[in-house]
Design a protein around this motif. Structure first.
Motif, PDB file in Angstrom:
ATOM      1  N   GLU A 116       0.819  -1.213   0.000  1.00  0.00           N
ATOM      2  CA  GLU A 116       0.000   0.000   0.000  1.00  0.00           C
ATOM      3  C   GLU A 116       0.857   1.269   0.000  1.00  0.00           C
ATOM      4  OE1 GLU A 116       0.703  -1.075   4.304  1.00  0.00           O
ATOM      5  OE2 GLU A 116       0.242  -2.178   2.469  1.00  0.00           O
ATOM      6  N   LEU A 117       2.134   1.131   0.331  1.00  0.00           N
ATOM      7  CA  LEU A 117       3.050   2.285   0.339  1.00  0.00           C
ATOM      8  C   LEU A 117       3.804   2.445  -0.979  1.00  0.00           C
ATOM      9  CD1 LEU A 117       4.553   1.970   3.939  1.00  0.00           C
ATOM     10  CD2 LEU A 117       2.630   3.365   3.153  1.00  0.00           C
ATOM     11  N   PHE A 118       3.662   1.485  -1.896  1.00  0.00           N
ATOM     12  CA  PHE A 118       4.355   1.576  -3.178  1.00  0.00           C
ATOM     13  C   PHE A 118       3.974   2.883  -3.878  1.00  0.00           C
ATOM     14  CE2 PHE A 118       5.363  -3.144  -4.291  1.00  0.00           C
ATOM     15  CZ  PHE A 118       6.111  -3.242  -3.137  1.00  0.00           C
ATOM     16  N   VAL A 143      24.145   7.900   0.844  1.00  0.00           N
ATOM     17  CA  VAL A 143      22.983   8.780   0.812  1.00  0.00           C
ATOM     18  C   VAL A 143      22.292   8.858   2.170  1.00  0.00           C
ATOM     19  CG1 VAL A 143      22.569   8.324  -1.643  1.00  0.00           C
ATOM     20  CG2 VAL A 143      21.400   6.928   0.075  1.00  0.00           C
ATOM     21  N   THR A 144      21.483   9.893   2.322  1.00  0.00           N
ATOM     22  CA  THR A 144      20.528   9.966   3.425  1.00  0.00           C
ATOM     23  C   THR A 144      19.143  10.055   2.784  1.00  0.00           C
ATOM     24  OG1 THR A 144      20.686  12.372   3.591  1.00  0.00           O
ATOM     25  CG2 THR A 144      22.129  11.083   5.021  1.00  0.00           C
ATOM     26  N   LEU A 145      18.162   9.534   3.494  1.00  0.00           N
ATOM     27  CA  LEU A 145      16.807   9.437   2.961  1.00  0.00           C
ATOM     28  C   LEU A 145      15.803  10.010   3.947  1.00  0.00           C
ATOM     29  CD1 LEU A 145      17.084   5.667   2.013  1.00  0.00           C
ATOM     30  CD2 LEU A 145      17.323   7.561   0.433  1.00  0.00           C
ATOM     31  N   THR A 146      14.754  10.622   3.402  1.00  0.00           N
ATOM     32  CA  THR A 146      13.640  11.073   4.228  1.00  0.00           C
ATOM     33  C   THR A 146      12.342  10.893   3.459  1.00  0.00           C
ATOM     34  OG1 THR A 146      13.912  13.355   3.486  1.00  0.00           O
ATOM     35  CG2 THR A 146      14.951  12.771   5.582  1.00  0.00           C
ATOM     36  N   SER A 147      11.286  10.667   4.203  1.00  0.00           N
ATOM     37  CA  SER A 147       9.964  10.479   3.618  1.00  0.00           C
ATOM     38  C   SER A 147       8.948  11.211   4.474  1.00  0.00           C
ATOM     39  CB  SER A 147       9.634   8.979   3.586  1.00  0.00           C
ATOM     40  OG  SER A 147       8.275   8.769   3.255  1.00  0.00           O
ATOM     41  N   ASN A 148       7.818  11.499   3.889  1.00  0.00           N
ATOM     42  CA  ASN A 148       6.714  12.084   4.646  1.00  0.00           C
ATOM     43  C   ASN A 148       5.878  11.006   5.327  1.00  0.00           C
ATOM     44  OD1 ASN A 148       7.319  14.747   4.009  1.00  0.00           O
ATOM     45  ND2 ASN A 148       6.171  14.659   2.098  1.00  0.00           N
ATOM     46  N   THR A 162       6.032   5.146   8.434  1.00  0.00           N
ATOM     47  CA  THR A 162       6.433   3.739   8.281  1.00  0.00           C
ATOM     48  C   THR A 162       7.677   3.621   7.407  1.00  0.00           C
ATOM     49  OG1 THR A 162       4.140   3.014   8.543  1.00  0.00           O
ATOM     50  CG2 THR A 162       5.672   1.440   7.541  1.00  0.00           C
ATOM     51  N   ILE A 163       7.723   4.410   6.346  1.00  0.00           N
ATOM     52  CA  ILE A 163       8.914   4.396   5.488  1.00  0.00           C
ATOM     53  C   ILE A 163      10.109   4.938   6.259  1.00  0.00           C
ATOM     54  CG2 ILE A 163       9.961   5.390   3.411  1.00  0.00           C
ATOM     55  CD1 ILE A 163       7.200   5.139   2.070  1.00  0.00           C
ATOM     56  N   ASN A 164       9.922   5.988   7.042  1.00  0.00           N
ATOM     57  CA  ASN A 164      11.026   6.520   7.848  1.00  0.00           C
ATOM     58  C   ASN A 164      11.542   5.491   8.854  1.00  0.00           C
ATOM     59  OD1 ASN A 164      11.390   9.049   6.645  1.00  0.00           O
ATOM     60  ND2 ASN A 164       9.718   9.936   7.836  1.00  0.00           N
ATOM     61  N   GLU A 165      10.641   4.681   9.401  1.00  0.00           N
ATOM     62  CA  GLU A 165      11.068   3.619  10.315  1.00  0.00           C
ATOM     63  C   GLU A 165      11.938   2.598   9.575  1.00  0.00           C
ATOM     64  OE1 GLU A 165       7.612   1.892  12.179  1.00  0.00           O
ATOM     65  OE2 GLU A 165       6.992   3.838  13.000  1.00  0.00           O
ATOM     66  N   GLY A 173      13.203   9.553  -5.174  1.00  0.00           N
ATOM     67  CA  GLY A 173      12.942   8.149  -5.451  1.00  0.00           C
ATOM     68  C   GLY A 173      11.550   7.783  -5.006  1.00  0.00           C
ATOM     69  N   TYR A 174      11.198   6.527  -5.262  1.00  0.00           N
ATOM     70  CA  TYR A 174       9.865   6.039  -4.931  1.00  0.00           C
ATOM     71  C   TYR A 174       9.971   4.669  -4.284  1.00  0.00           C
ATOM     72  CZ  TYR A 174       8.647   9.858  -7.948  1.00  0.00           C
ATOM     73  OH  TYR A 174       8.550  11.117  -8.484  1.00  0.00           O
ATOM     74  N   PHE A 175       9.173   4.459  -3.250  1.00  0.00           N
ATOM     75  CA  PHE A 175       9.156   3.184  -2.561  1.00  0.00           C
ATOM     76  C   PHE A 175       8.524   2.121  -3.454  1.00  0.00           C
ATOM     77  CE2 PHE A 175       7.278   0.117   0.461  1.00  0.00           C
ATOM     78  CZ  PHE A 175       8.452  -0.297   1.069  1.00  0.00           C
ATOM     79  N   GLY A 176       9.148   0.951  -3.508  1.00  0.00           N
ATOM     80  CA  GLY A 176       8.611  -0.130  -4.319  1.00  0.00           C
ATOM     81  C   GLY A 176       9.298  -1.438  -3.999  1.00  0.00           C
ATOM     82  N   GLY A 177       9.059  -2.434  -4.837  1.00  0.00           N
ATOM     83  CA  GLY A 177       9.640  -3.753  -4.633  1.00  0.00           C
ATOM     84  C   GLY A 177      10.109  -4.367  -5.928  1.00  0.00           C
TER      85      GLY A 177
END
Length: 137
Positions: A49-51, A73-78, A81-84, A122-126
């Motif tokens: 559901e986060l893809f 790199v460093t990453l951040t998201s709004n 759950t992705i930040n965790e 970038g975008y969260f995916g699998g």
């Protein structure tokens, strides 16, 4: 049921290599065709559901030992759950390329030198195990 090899942050290849061109030293021959930052390899559960969720990426360093070439790199998201998941990555990095005897899994061991920082999106995916198709929402 879909079997994912890994989940993570996927990037636009052309944008990545264009922005990284100025910092690469002696680029290696086997450039990655689907650059990404692995969050979890062989995940037991996948939050599909986060893809498609956007992830901000800041490039902090560059490394190349003749076998692996990559970016720290460093990453951040709004999304919390992705930040965790991001917080659980020991060495967030992007493999740019490997030599004929290099393995992408070893990019995390590079000595990364600081670079003039630049950002990417970038975008969260699998990545599906049964084929080479990327699922990204």
């Amino acid at each position: 049921m879909k079997k994912y090899e890994y989940i993570g942050c996927f990037l636009d290849r052309e944008e990545l290599f264009q922005k990284a061109a100025g910092i690469r030293e002696k680029p290696l021959c086997n450039e990655k065709q689907k650059p990404h930052i692995t969050f979890v390899y062989a995940p037991k559960s996948v939050p599909e559901e986060l893809f498609g969720q956007t992830i901000s990426i800041m490039v902090m360093g560059y490394g190349n030992d003749g076998h692996n070439e990559g970016l720290r790199v460093t990453l951040t998201s709004n999304h919390p759950t992705i930040n965790e998941m991001i917080a659980q990555i020991p060495v967030p990095h992007i493999t740019l390329a490997v030599s004929n005897d290099g393995q992408a899994v070893n990019t995390r061991y590079l000595c990364f030198s600081p670079v003039k920082q630049f950002s990417l999106v970038g975008y969260f995916g699998g990545h599906l195990q049964e084929n080479t198709e990327q699922e990204d929402g």
